[in-house]
Motif scaffolding. Sequence first.
Motif, PDB file in Angstrom:
ATOM      1  N   PRO A  27       0.793  -1.162   0.153  1.00 53.83           N
ATOM      2  CA  PRO A  27       0.000  -0.132   0.078  1.00 53.83           C
ATOM      3  C   PRO A  27       0.821   1.232  -0.004  1.00 53.83           C
ATOM      4  N   ALA A  28       0.444   2.376  -0.463  1.00 55.72           N
ATOM      5  CA  ALA A  28       1.063   3.522  -0.233  1.00 55.72           C
ATOM      6  C   ALA A  28       1.117   4.245   1.082  1.00 55.72           C
ATOM      7  N   PRO A  29       2.053   4.554   1.549  1.00 57.85           N
ATOM      8  CA  PRO A  29       2.265   4.841   3.180  1.00 57.85           C
ATOM      9  C   PRO A  29       1.328   5.877   3.530  1.00 57.85           C
ATOM     10  N   ALA A  30       0.767   5.456   4.502  1.00 57.56           N
ATOM     11  CA  ALA A  30      -0.634   6.436   5.192  1.00 57.56           C
ATOM     12  C   ALA A  30       0.560   7.344   6.222  1.00 57.56           C
ATOM     13  N   PRO A  31      -0.268   8.604   6.715  1.00 57.82           N
ATOM     14  CA  PRO A  31       0.512   9.461   7.389  1.00 57.82           C
ATOM     15  C   PRO A  31       1.249   8.447   8.839  1.00 57.82           C
ATOM     16  N   GLY A  32       2.303   8.922   9.052  1.00 62.11           N
ATOM     17  CA  GLY A  32       2.997   8.177  10.136  1.00 62.11           C
ATOM     18  C   GLY A  32       3.866   6.875   9.794  1.00 62.11           C
ATOM     19  N   ALA A  33       3.467   6.371   8.470  1.00 61.01           N
ATOM     20  CA  ALA A  33       3.937   5.134   7.983  1.00 61.01           C
ATOM     21  C   ALA A  33       5.113   5.343   6.995  1.00 61.01           C
ATOM     22  N   ALA A  34       5.433   4.519   6.461  1.00 58.88           N
ATOM     23  CA  ALA A  34       6.808   4.323   5.504  1.00 58.88           C
ATOM     24  C   ALA A  34       6.951   2.757   4.728  1.00 58.88           C
ATOM     25  N   ILE A  35       7.515   3.154   3.974  1.00 58.09           N
ATOM     26  CA  ILE A  35       7.995   2.040   3.089  1.00 58.09           C
ATOM     27  C   ILE A  35       9.392   1.728   3.146  1.00 58.09           C
ATOM     28  N   HIS A 115       2.839  -4.254  27.346  1.00 62.89           N
ATOM     29  CA  HIS A 115       1.604  -4.665  27.890  1.00 62.89           C
ATOM     30  C   HIS A 115       0.605  -4.078  27.028  1.00 62.89           C
ATOM     31  N   CYS A 116       0.623  -3.604  25.970  1.00 63.20           N
ATOM     32  CA  CYS A 116      -0.507  -2.954  25.005  1.00 63.20           C
ATOM     33  C   CYS A 116      -1.311  -4.056  24.679  1.00 63.20           C
ATOM     34  N   SER A 117      -2.499  -3.748  24.916  1.00 63.64           N
ATOM     35  CA  SER A 117      -3.633  -4.663  24.665  1.00 63.64           C
ATOM     36  C   SER A 117      -3.826  -4.984  23.055  1.00 63.64           C
ATOM     37  N   ARG A 118      -3.202  -4.211  22.244  1.00 66.89           N
ATOM     38  CA  ARG A 118      -3.488  -4.158  20.874  1.00 66.89           C
ATOM     39  C   ARG A 118      -1.894  -4.054  20.156  1.00 66.89           C
ATOM     40  N   ARG A 119      -1.051  -4.704  20.922  1.00 65.23           N
ATOM     41  CA  ARG A 119       0.546  -4.776  20.457  1.00 65.23           C
ATOM     42  C   ARG A 119       0.466  -5.751  19.195  1.00 65.23           C
ATOM     43  N   GLY A 120       0.973  -5.179  18.138  1.00 64.37           N
ATOM     44  CA  GLY A 120       0.898  -5.804  16.936  1.00 64.37           C
ATOM     45  C   GLY A 120       2.661  -5.999  16.280  1.00 64.37           C
ATOM     46  N   TYR A 121       2.981  -7.309  16.429  1.00 62.36           N
ATOM     47  CA  TYR A 121       4.174  -7.755  15.754  1.00 62.36           C
ATOM     48  C   TYR A 121       3.813  -7.885  14.341  1.00 62.36           C
ATOM     49  N   GLY A 122       4.900  -7.466  13.543  1.00 59.24           N
ATOM     50  CA  GLY A 122       4.836  -7.485  11.916  1.00 59.24           C
ATOM     51  C   GLY A 122       4.519  -8.802  11.412  1.00 59.24           C
ATOM     52  N   PHE A 123       5.178  -9.875  12.166  1.00 64.68           N
ATOM     53  CA  PHE A 123       4.869 -11.013  11.803  1.00 64.68           C
ATOM     54  C   PHE A 123       3.404 -11.742  11.837  1.00 64.68           C
ATOM     55  N   LEU A 124       2.602 -10.971  12.711  1.00 67.39           N
ATOM     56  CA  LEU A 124       1.162 -11.468  12.875  1.00 67.39           C
ATOM     57  C   LEU A 124       0.233 -11.005  12.095  1.00 67.39           C
ATOM     58  N   GLN A 125       0.884 -10.258  10.850  1.00 61.51           N
ATOM     59  CA  GLN A 125       0.173  -9.547   9.841  1.00 61.51           C
ATOM     60  C   GLN A 125      -0.152 -10.980   8.668  1.00 61.51           C
ATOM     61  N   PRO A 130      -4.596  -6.376   3.989  1.00 60.33           N
ATOM     62  CA  PRO A 130      -3.722  -4.962   3.948  1.00 60.33           C
ATOM     63  C   PRO A 130      -3.199  -4.624   5.394  1.00 60.33           C
ATOM     64  N   PRO A 131      -2.068  -4.525   5.425  1.00 66.18           N
ATOM     65  CA  PRO A 131      -1.245  -3.919   4.584  1.00 66.18           C
ATOM     66  C   PRO A 131      -0.106  -5.073   4.150  1.00 66.18           C
ATOM     67  N   PHE A 132      -0.302  -6.033   4.426  1.00 62.80           N
ATOM     68  CA  PHE A 132       0.111  -7.496   3.823  1.00 62.80           C
ATOM     69  C   PHE A 132       1.610  -7.833   4.249  1.00 62.80           C
ATOM     70  N   TYR A 142       6.206  -2.587   4.797  1.00 59.09           N
ATOM     71  CA  TYR A 142       5.397  -1.335   5.073  1.00 59.09           C
ATOM     72  C   TYR A 142       5.449  -1.465   6.681  1.00 59.09           C
ATOM     73  N   VAL A 143       5.923  -0.170   7.090  1.00 59.66           N
ATOM     74  CA  VAL A 143       6.104   0.055   8.381  1.00 59.66           C
ATOM     75  C   VAL A 143       4.907   0.809   8.955  1.00 59.66           C
ATOM     76  N   SER A 144       4.165   0.623   9.735  1.00 60.76           N
ATOM     77  CA  SER A 144       2.967   0.885  10.055  1.00 60.76           C
ATOM     78  C   SER A 144       2.999   2.224  11.059  1.00 60.76           C
ATOM     79  N   PRO A 145       1.909   3.272  10.985  1.00 59.06           N
ATOM     80  CA  PRO A 145       1.891   4.462  11.742  1.00 59.06           C
ATOM     81  C   PRO A 145       2.212   3.893  13.329  1.00 59.06           C
ATOM     82  N   GLY A 146       1.672   3.056  13.825  1.00 57.42           N
ATOM     83  CA  GLY A 146       1.995   2.678  15.308  1.00 57.42           C
ATOM     84  C   GLY A 146       3.079   2.045  15.532  1.00 57.42           C
ATOM     85  N   SER A 147       4.185   1.929  14.853  1.00 56.20           N
ATOM     86  CA  SER A 147       5.280   1.248  15.007  1.00 56.20           C
ATOM     87  C   SER A 147       6.393   2.331  15.292  1.00 56.20           C
TER      88      SER A 147
END
Length: 369
Positions: A27-35, A115-125, A130-132, A142-147
């Motif tokens: 995907p194209a990078p959203a605000p706060g994201a990067a490729i 201990h974030c309840s919505r902690r997201g590892y890249g390998f769980l995608q 999306p974002p694949f 794709y480096v997500s905005p929350g990373s």
Amino acid sequence: MATPTTTRAAVLTAHGAPLDLQELELPAPAPGAAIVRIACATLCGTDIEIWEGKMSFPGMLPMILGHEMVGEIVAVGEGTHDALGGQLRVGDRIGWSESTCGECFGCVVLRQPVHCSRRGYGFLQRTDVPPFVTSGLADYAYVSPGSAKLKLPDNVKNTWASMAGCAAKTVLRAFDRAGGVRTGSRVAIQGSGALGVFATAVAKISGAAQVITIGAPASRLELATRFGADAVVDIAGGDVVERVMEVTFGHGADHVFDFAGAASVGPEAIGMAARRGTFTIVGSTGLAGDVFPLSAIMGKELTVTGSLNGDISDYARSIEFFAAFADRYPWDDLFSAPVGLAAASEKIASMAHLGEVKAVIDPRLDAAS
């Protein structure tokens, strides 16, 4: 260069099977994201356990392994900055951690991103959602905005910075959770993989008078001696507790760190710990473990602590650690020679059979060959 819209990736479609090289959408990078173009991904024990199926849950596949990685930004969304507030630009070399929400109890009240309840590892995608592509075994990620992103200093090598993203930060956090190592103390390290060998070095740098590394095979124990181990104990050689007590002259270890995760680590740690010592559990992610009496903890007045991975602060300190102690130990000896993405399956299988400590994947090597 034009912003890439697709990327080659090594996809895990079935546990224990060779990775499948696929072309996936970016995907194209959203605000706060990067490729980012991946320059280096170092394989972690977690990657191997996921590949083997020891760590699995319904619906996780297909996915891309690799959560220790470094790359160069090729496209950046509006307002994207690093964790320390600096603006990120195309061409910057960065590492990044798992995403956190900044809004939950763990983030806001505990102030502990691990201990974030919505902690997201890249390998769980999943690779079909999306974002694949958010992991390391790909040409681009794709480096997500929350990373939480870190712009990396020039004096920290790609392999070191990549390892800092999980293995190194996990070790440094564990030492913090244990309350630090008092100068002159005895430290026992359970496990001689990448975490155990790195922890051996950290213990010695922290001022330990004696570091005992416990594990196998012999080649890894020999490596541990190059990273500061004063004594090594091969788990194939009989009673581990007896041998640790012998080399500590009956005193035991003031600090015991579990970086192994074997079923026996609990009773062995309690047995080899000195009175009023600490036992820090890091590697026991899935096994229930062998039984031991709670009275043994009470009788020795032990402190038992759990330590879970690490957050962006641990990551930043890991980068600083490598910069500060670049010449202290032969860090490059932890890593195998880099290979391209096409050889990732071979390297995963090799690590699963203890053939190497830390495999290195550089997808750019395929393009160069």
